[in-house]
Design a protein around this motif. Structure first.
Motif, PDB file in Angstrom:
ATOM      1  N   LYS A 199       2.648  20.072  -4.984  1.00  0.00           N
ATOM      2  CA  LYS A 199       3.547  19.049  -5.504  1.00  0.00           C
ATOM      3  C   LYS A 199       2.939  17.656  -5.452  1.00  0.00           C
ATOM      4  CE  LYS A 199       7.860  21.511  -4.609  1.00  0.00           C
ATOM      5  NZ  LYS A 199       9.177  21.487  -3.910  1.00  0.00           N
ATOM      6  N   ALA A 200       2.157  17.385  -4.406  1.00  0.00           N
ATOM      7  CA  ALA A 200       1.529  16.068  -4.303  1.00  0.00           C
ATOM      8  C   ALA A 200       0.577  15.839  -5.463  1.00  0.00           C
ATOM      9  CB  ALA A 200       0.781  15.945  -2.980  1.00  0.00           C
ATOM     10  N   TRP A 201      -0.216  16.837  -5.786  1.00  0.00           N
ATOM     11  CA  TRP A 201      -1.186  16.683  -6.875  1.00  0.00           C
ATOM     12  C   TRP A 201      -0.505  16.704  -8.235  1.00  0.00           C
ATOM     13  CZ3 TRP A 201      -5.736  14.710  -6.215  1.00  0.00           C
ATOM     14  CH2 TRP A 201      -6.333  14.797  -4.956  1.00  0.00           C
ATOM     15  N   GLU A 202       0.606  17.431  -8.357  1.00  0.00           N
ATOM     16  CA  GLU A 202       1.353  17.405  -9.610  1.00  0.00           C
ATOM     17  C   GLU A 202       1.901  16.005  -9.868  1.00  0.00           C
ATOM     18  OE1 GLU A 202       4.344  20.389  -9.426  1.00  0.00           O
ATOM     19  OE2 GLU A 202       2.956  22.039  -9.826  1.00  0.00           O
ATOM     20  N   PHE A 203       2.351  15.346  -8.815  1.00  0.00           N
ATOM     21  CA  PHE A 203       2.834  13.972  -8.949  1.00  0.00           C
ATOM     22  C   PHE A 203       1.714  13.057  -9.447  1.00  0.00           C
ATOM     23  CE2 PHE A 203       3.214   9.706  -7.173  1.00  0.00           C
ATOM     24  CZ  PHE A 203       4.468   9.325  -7.621  1.00  0.00           C
ATOM     25  N   ILE A 204       0.524  13.209  -8.882  1.00  0.00           N
ATOM     26  CA  ILE A 204      -0.613  12.377  -9.276  1.00  0.00           C
ATOM     27  C   ILE A 204      -1.030  12.694 -10.715  1.00  0.00           C
ATOM     28  CG2 ILE A 204      -3.074  11.957  -8.833  1.00  0.00           C
ATOM     29  CD1 ILE A 204      -2.389  12.295  -5.828  1.00  0.00           C
ATOM     30  N   ARG A 205      -1.048  13.975 -11.063  1.00  0.00           N
ATOM     31  CA  ARG A 205      -1.368  14.364 -12.444  1.00  0.00           C
ATOM     32  C   ARG A 205      -0.392  13.717 -13.419  1.00  0.00           C
ATOM     33  NH1 ARG A 205       0.686  20.079 -13.741  1.00  0.00           N
ATOM     34  NH2 ARG A 205       2.578  18.795 -13.569  1.00  0.00           N
ATOM     35  N   ASP A 206       0.904  13.830 -13.141  1.00  0.00           N
ATOM     36  CA  ASP A 206       1.906  13.258 -14.041  1.00  0.00           C
ATOM     37  C   ASP A 206       1.794  11.738 -14.102  1.00  0.00           C
ATOM     38  OD1 ASP A 206       2.792  15.815 -14.444  1.00  0.00           O
ATOM     39  OD2 ASP A 206       4.513  15.641 -13.091  1.00  0.00           O
ATOM     40  N   SER A 207       1.440  11.122 -12.978  1.00  0.00           N
ATOM     41  CA  SER A 207       1.305   9.668 -12.938  1.00  0.00           C
ATOM     42  C   SER A 207       0.172   9.204 -13.846  1.00  0.00           C
ATOM     43  CB  SER A 207       1.061   9.213 -11.497  1.00  0.00           C
ATOM     44  OG  SER A 207       1.184   7.816 -11.375  1.00  0.00           O
ATOM     45  N   PHE A 208      -0.941   9.913 -13.830  1.00  0.00           N
ATOM     46  CA  PHE A 208      -2.060   9.561 -14.715  1.00  0.00           C
ATOM     47  C   PHE A 208      -1.698   9.806 -16.181  1.00  0.00           C
ATOM     48  CE2 PHE A 208      -4.861   9.608 -10.967  1.00  0.00           C
ATOM     49  CZ  PHE A 208      -5.632   8.485 -11.250  1.00  0.00           C
ATOM     50  N   ARG A 209      -0.983  10.883 -16.442  1.00  0.00           N
ATOM     51  CA  ARG A 209      -0.577  11.162 -17.823  1.00  0.00           C
ATOM     52  C   ARG A 209       0.369  10.093 -18.344  1.00  0.00           C
ATOM     53  NH1 ARG A 209       0.542  17.743 -17.934  1.00  0.00           N
ATOM     54  NH2 ARG A 209      -1.665  18.372 -17.938  1.00  0.00           N
ATOM     55  N   ASP A 210       1.177   9.531 -17.462  1.00  0.00           N
ATOM     56  CA  ASP A 210       2.104   8.466 -17.868  1.00  0.00           C
ATOM     57  C   ASP A 210       1.353   7.228 -18.354  1.00  0.00           C
ATOM     58  OD1 ASP A 210       4.512   9.778 -17.430  1.00  0.00           O
ATOM     59  OD2 ASP A 210       4.595   9.202 -15.318  1.00  0.00           O
ATOM     60  N   ASN A 211       0.121   7.037 -17.888  1.00  0.00           N
ATOM     61  CA  ASN A 211      -0.649   5.881 -18.348  1.00  0.00           C
ATOM     62  C   ASN A 211      -0.816   5.887 -19.861  1.00  0.00           C
ATOM     63  OD1 ASN A 211      -1.073   4.681 -15.835  1.00  0.00           O
ATOM     64  ND2 ASN A 211      -2.968   5.809 -15.458  1.00  0.00           N
ATOM     65  N   ALA A 212      -1.133   7.054 -20.401  1.00  0.00           N
ATOM     66  CA  ALA A 212      -1.359   7.155 -21.846  1.00  0.00           C
ATOM     67  C   ALA A 212      -0.091   6.907 -22.642  1.00  0.00           C
ATOM     68  CB  ALA A 212      -1.934   8.533 -22.185  1.00  0.00           C
ATOM     69  N   ALA A 213       1.060   7.053 -21.993  1.00  0.00           N
ATOM     70  CA  ALA A 213       2.353   6.853 -22.679  1.00  0.00           C
ATOM     71  C   ALA A 213       2.937   5.473 -22.414  1.00  0.00           C
ATOM     72  CB  ALA A 213       3.336   7.928 -22.235  1.00  0.00           C
ATOM     73  N   SER A 214       2.195   4.608 -21.748  1.00  0.00           N
ATOM     74  CA  SER A 214       2.714   3.286 -21.400  1.00  0.00           C
ATOM     75  C   SER A 214       3.017   2.457 -22.639  1.00  0.00           C
ATOM     76  CB  SER A 214       1.706   2.530 -20.519  1.00  0.00           C
ATOM     77  OG  SER A 214       1.580   3.145 -19.268  1.00  0.00           O
ATOM     78  N   TRP A 215       3.950   1.541 -22.501  1.00  0.00           N
ATOM     79  CA  TRP A 215       4.315   0.648 -23.605  1.00  0.00           C
ATOM     80  C   TRP A 215       3.144  -0.251 -23.985  1.00  0.00           C
ATOM     81  CZ3 TRP A 215       4.763  -4.750 -23.907  1.00  0.00           C
ATOM     82  CH2 TRP A 215       5.435  -5.249 -25.034  1.00  0.00           C
ATOM     83  N   GLY A 216       2.326  -0.609 -22.995  1.00  0.00           N
ATOM     84  CA  GLY A 216       1.175  -1.462 -23.265  1.00  0.00           C
ATOM     85  C   GLY A 216       0.090  -1.273 -22.226  1.00  0.00           C
ATOM     86  N   LEU A 217      -1.063  -1.871 -22.469  1.00  0.00           N
ATOM     87  CA  LEU A 217      -2.213  -1.768 -21.572  1.00  0.00           C
ATOM     88  C   LEU A 217      -2.962  -3.094 -21.552  1.00  0.00           C
ATOM     89  CD1 LEU A 217      -4.442  -0.281 -19.911  1.00  0.00           C
ATOM     90  CD2 LEU A 217      -5.389   0.496 -22.099  1.00  0.00           C
ATOM     91  N   VAL A 218      -3.200  -3.606 -20.348  1.00  0.00           N
ATOM     92  CA  VAL A 218      -4.005  -4.817 -20.166  1.00  0.00           C
ATOM     93  C   VAL A 218      -5.281  -4.422 -19.444  1.00  0.00           C
ATOM     94  CG1 VAL A 218      -4.164  -7.058 -19.011  1.00  0.00           C
ATOM     95  CG2 VAL A 218      -2.046  -6.391 -20.138  1.00  0.00           C
ATOM     96  N   VAL A 219      -6.432  -4.824 -20.003  1.00  0.00           N
ATOM     97  CA  VAL A 219      -7.725  -4.431 -19.456  1.00  0.00           C
ATOM     98  C   VAL A 219      -8.523  -5.667 -19.057  1.00  0.00           C
ATOM     99  CG1 VAL A 219      -9.807  -3.039 -19.850  1.00  0.00           C
ATOM    100  CG2 VAL A 219      -7.700  -2.485 -21.069  1.00  0.00           C
ATOM    101  N   ASN A 220      -9.149  -5.588 -17.903  1.00  0.00           N
ATOM    102  CA  ASN A 220     -10.019  -6.668 -17.446  1.00  0.00           C
ATOM    103  C   ASN A 220     -11.387  -6.519 -18.107  1.00  0.00           C
ATOM    104  OD1 ASN A 220     -11.211  -8.791 -16.084  1.00  0.00           O
ATOM    105  ND2 ASN A 220     -11.459  -7.672 -14.164  1.00  0.00           N
ATOM    106  N   SER A 221     -11.422  -6.781 -19.408  1.00  0.00           N
ATOM    107  CA  SER A 221     -12.652  -6.667 -20.190  1.00  0.00           C
ATOM    108  C   SER A 221     -12.525  -7.620 -21.370  1.00  0.00           C
ATOM    109  CB  SER A 221     -12.864  -5.222 -20.650  1.00  0.00           C
ATOM    110  OG  SER A 221     -14.136  -5.048 -21.246  1.00  0.00           O
TER     111      SER A 221
END
Length: 472
Positions: A199-221
């Motif tokens: 369950k701990a790793w499933e939470f981390i997996r889902d958390s990373f997948r949520d990044n791709a679905a974010s409303w926006g992304l700010v990059v230090n580049s």
């Protein structure tokens, strides 16, 4: 031009900032918050979420006279994190996944704060290790303290979930521009440790997948450094709300600091006495701790090379540990041409000094960005995951660095490493010219008020956030 709220809406737009509690993550997001408050002017009200023991890191921002407030929530209890620890720096290197999972315990109290606040935030900007903040009922903007290409690779890993192979097996990212290739030993250790069904790793997996679905992304580049990867992110995320606002640096060099064995004034005076581009700066960031064998090899290489150098040494927490110690008598033997610093070094100021010509670095993204702004040649020694990506970008694509070593357990040949040092100051003219051109592009991105790509992206980001407030 600074966005003026009086011409847009009668009240400030409230934004919540949530950093991940690791020095390399908090510092750039706090620097971004500072820039956001200055650039946004009276248009924005900013609240920064921290746990109690991390509140001191926020103090400089709170005392800067800007529209920034703190939200302090108790650190969630976790069976794998001892009481009193609230920062990754106080955990072993494997502590990142544990901290990611532990911070998920803030979901309920944070959601309660948002829903009961008299003027709730219209959006949250949170670190890319905090993807679960996508589920708080307000638009979430992912902040990446890493390169845009790292975001591309992480999204691919966690969405496509390629099967783990042997250490020497090559994984190809054919959909990402320039078809990046890595051995499995160089892939994100968090991904490699993923265990299906836990369950701990499933939470981390889902958390990373949520990044791709974010409303926006700010990059230090910035666009001139990673345009193809920024374009790829927009394509993959299905919208244009991807803003490259870097290089994100402190507003003043005195904004950050820590304990050090050498005063900043002495360090600068020491550098003042050296010729241009003649000093090698050695630093491996806030978390990398060299083994005794690596430390001795590095010390031997510096001694054999005869170059002038500044070496920021991270010493072990336990006094009886041999890790991180240097050769007995080393400082005496290199007296006059070597300066050893135990503890924090004012890295931005050191890199920007005219005497520093090369930087032996673990290729953490903050260090890469700071070296780019300084126009300094990078000597790369990546240790893990995104540092390999950064090294590839620096050496093979941008061509502003050379390989010095690779791997967390590799002990370099002192003779070979000494040769790298000798060749780097003031040599490697081709790479040095490219580094200076990239420096000019970086400064143009953040300083040019009319045409700077990062200035435009910052203003575009603020405008989009303010527009969310107008829709409420």
């Amino acid at each position: 031009m600074t966005v003026n709220a009086e011409n847009i809406i009668p009240t400030r737009t409230h934004v919540l900032i949530f950093p991940f509690p690791a020095q390399g993550h908090m510092i750039p997001l706090f620097d971004l918050t500072h820039r956001l408050a200055i650039r946004g002017g009276s248009a924005l009200k900013i609240t920064v979420l921290v746990t109690p023991k991390n509140l001191p890191f926020l103090s400089p921002l709170l005392s800067a006279g800007l529209n920034i407030e703190a939200l302090t929530l108790p650190f969630p209890s976790h069976p794998s994190i001892p009481s009193g620890i609230e920062n990754v720096q106080d955990l072993p290197p494997s502590g990142f996944p544990t901290m990611i999972h532990a911070l998920g315990g803030l979901h309920a109290p944070l959601l309660s704060w948002i829903t009961t606040h008299p003027s709730p935030p219209v959006a949250i900007v949170s670190d890319f290790f905090l993807g679960w903040t996508q589920h708080l009922g307000i638009p979430r903007v992912e902040f990446s303290p890493s390169a845009a290409v790292t975001c591309c690779i992480l999204n691919t890993l966690w969405i496509e979930m390629p099967t783990i192979g042997g250490d020497d097996e090559i994984l190809e990212f054919t959909k990402i521009p320039n078809s990046w290739r890595y051995s499995w030993s160089q892939i994100s250790s968090i991904y490699l440790s993923y265990v299906d069904g836990d369950k701990a790793w499933e939470f981390i997996r889902d958390s990373f997948r949520d990044n791709a679905a974010s409303w926006g992304l700010v990059v230090n580049s910035f666009a001139d450094m990673e345009s193809v990867y920024l374009a790829h992110l927009k394509k993959e995320m299905g919208h244009d709300r991807v803003w490259a606002v870097g290089p994100v640096l402190p507003v003043s060099q005195g904004d950050r600091g820590g304990r050090t064995s050498v005063s900043v004034d002495h360090m600068m005076s020491w550098l003042d006495a050296r010729a241009d581009n003649n000093v090698v700066y050695v630093c491996f960031g806030s978390q990398v701790l060299l083994t005794e064998e690596q430390t001795l090899a590095l010390a031997s290489a510096l001694e054999k090379s005869g170059v002038h150098f500044v070496w920021a040494v991270k010493e072990p927490v336990e006094r009886d540990s041999s890790r991180g110690n240097i050769l007995d008598g080393f400082e005496d033997r290199v007296a006059g041409r070597g300066l050893v610093i135990r503890g924090w070094a004012p890295q931005v100021a050191v890199l920007q000094h005219r005497a520093v010509g090369a930087f032996l670095t673990h290729c953490g993204w903050n260090s890469v960005v700071e070296a780019v702004v300084a126009g300094v040649l990078m000597l790369t020694w990546p240790m893990r995951a995104d540092q390999y990506t950064d090294a590839t970008l620096v050496v093979d694509e941008l061509k502003v660095g050379v390989r010095a070593c690779e791997g967390p357990d590799t002990v370099p040949d002192p003779v070979e490493l000494a040769r790298v040092f000798v060749d780097s100051v003031p040599g490697k003219q081709t790479q040095r010219i490219r580094a200076m051109k990239l420096r000019e592009a970086a400064l143009d991105a953040i300083v040019n008020q009319e045409r700077g790509s990062s200035v435009k992206d910052m203003d575009g980001f603020i405008e989009q956030i303010v527009s969310l407030g107008q829709k409420k």
